[in-house]
Write a protein that holds these residues in place. Structure first.
Motif, mmCIF file in Angstrom:
data_model
loop_
_atom_site.group_PDB
_atom_site.id
_atom_site.type_symbol
_atom_site.label_atom_id
_atom_site.label_comp_id
_atom_site.label_asym_id
_atom_site.label_seq_id
_atom_site.Cartn_x
_atom_site.Cartn_y
_atom_site.Cartn_z
ATOM 1 N N ARG A 109 0.845 -1.193 0.000
ATOM 2 C CA ARG A 109 0.000 0.000 0.000
ATOM 3 C C ARG A 109 0.877 1.238 0.000
ATOM 4 O O ARG A 109 1.874 1.289 0.706
ATOM 5 C CB ARG A 109 -0.892 0.063 1.237
ATOM 6 C CG ARG A 109 -1.863 -1.055 1.354
ATOM 7 C CD ARG A 109 -3.093 -0.797 0.547
ATOM 8 N NE ARG A 109 -3.996 -1.939 0.736
ATOM 9 C CZ ARG A 109 -4.958 -2.225 -0.070
ATOM 10 N NH1 ARG A 109 -5.198 -1.477 -1.100
ATOM 11 N NH2 ARG A 109 -5.706 -3.257 0.151
ATOM 12 N N GLU A 119 0.957 5.143 0.923
ATOM 13 C CA GLU A 119 0.346 6.282 1.596
ATOM 14 C C GLU A 119 0.910 7.507 0.897
ATOM 15 O O GLU A 119 2.074 7.837 1.074
ATOM 16 C CB GLU A 119 0.707 6.289 3.084
ATOM 17 C CG GLU A 119 0.185 5.098 3.852
ATOM 18 C CD GLU A 119 -1.328 5.063 3.917
ATOM 19 O OE1 GLU A 119 -1.959 6.140 4.004
ATOM 20 O OE2 GLU A 119 -1.889 3.952 3.869
ATOM 21 N N GLY A 147 -6.947 0.881 -4.027
ATOM 22 C CA GLY A 147 -5.698 1.321 -3.438
ATOM 23 C C GLY A 147 -4.532 1.392 -4.389
ATOM 24 O O GLY A 147 -3.420 1.719 -3.990
ATOM 25 N N THR A 148 -4.736 1.082 -5.673
ATOM 26 C CA THR A 148 -3.637 1.140 -6.622
ATOM 27 C C THR A 148 -3.764 2.282 -7.607
ATOM 28 O O THR A 148 -2.919 2.458 -8.464
ATOM 29 C CB THR A 148 -3.521 -0.185 -7.430
ATOM 30 O OG1 THR A 148 -4.725 -0.360 -8.172
ATOM 31 C CG2 THR A 148 -3.287 -1.361 -6.522
#
Length: 136
Positions: free
Chosen positions: A118, A120, A131-132
């Motif tokens: 992940r 941030e 999340g990509t």
């Protein structure tokens, strides 16, 4: 956590260009981090595959928000890469992707929803559920 940052200056590299407006004030590679959890996962994957423990993060156009992160094990480090070492693993980012990921932290999460690297990214104005993918 032991983290070292290495940068090989090259003429005409990203470091020679002024920062994008949303990145002003972020001027060095130490603004990119690889967490100990991510470093451990990179080392485990690399050992299984018989490759060096080098994780390459790059950004490509596309995805549902405009840009998407790409991860892969790298065989080596290019001259214009930013390199961050943490606990025996290395995160490298190419000079083209650097403006979009400066200030980021790369982590590895293992949850009920799945396991994944992940990012941030404080530069992202929005992202998607996977999340990509992100937008600036």
């Amino acid at each position: 956590m032991r983290q070292e940052v290495h940068r090989k200056p090259t003429p005409g590299s990203v470091a020679d260009r002024p920062a994008a407006p949303y990145l002003r004030g972020m001027t060095n590679a130490s603004d990119i981090a690889l967490t100990p959890a991510a470093a451990a996962r990179v080392a485990a994957i690399a050992e299984r595959q018989g490759k060096p423990a080098i994780l390459r993060l790059s950004v490509e156009g596309g995805g549902c928000s405009g840009f998407q992160y790409r991860f892969g094990l790298a065989e080596g480090i290019d001259d214009d890469d930013i390199r961050v070492d943490t606990d025996g693993a290395t995160l490298v980012v190419d000079s083209i992707s650097l403006d979009l990921v400066r200030g980021c932290s790369v982590d590895f999460v293992d949850s009920l929803g799945g396991t994944a690297f992940r990012v941030e990214n404080p530069n992202a104005a929005s992202g998607c559920g996977c999340g990509t993918s992100f937008a600036v």
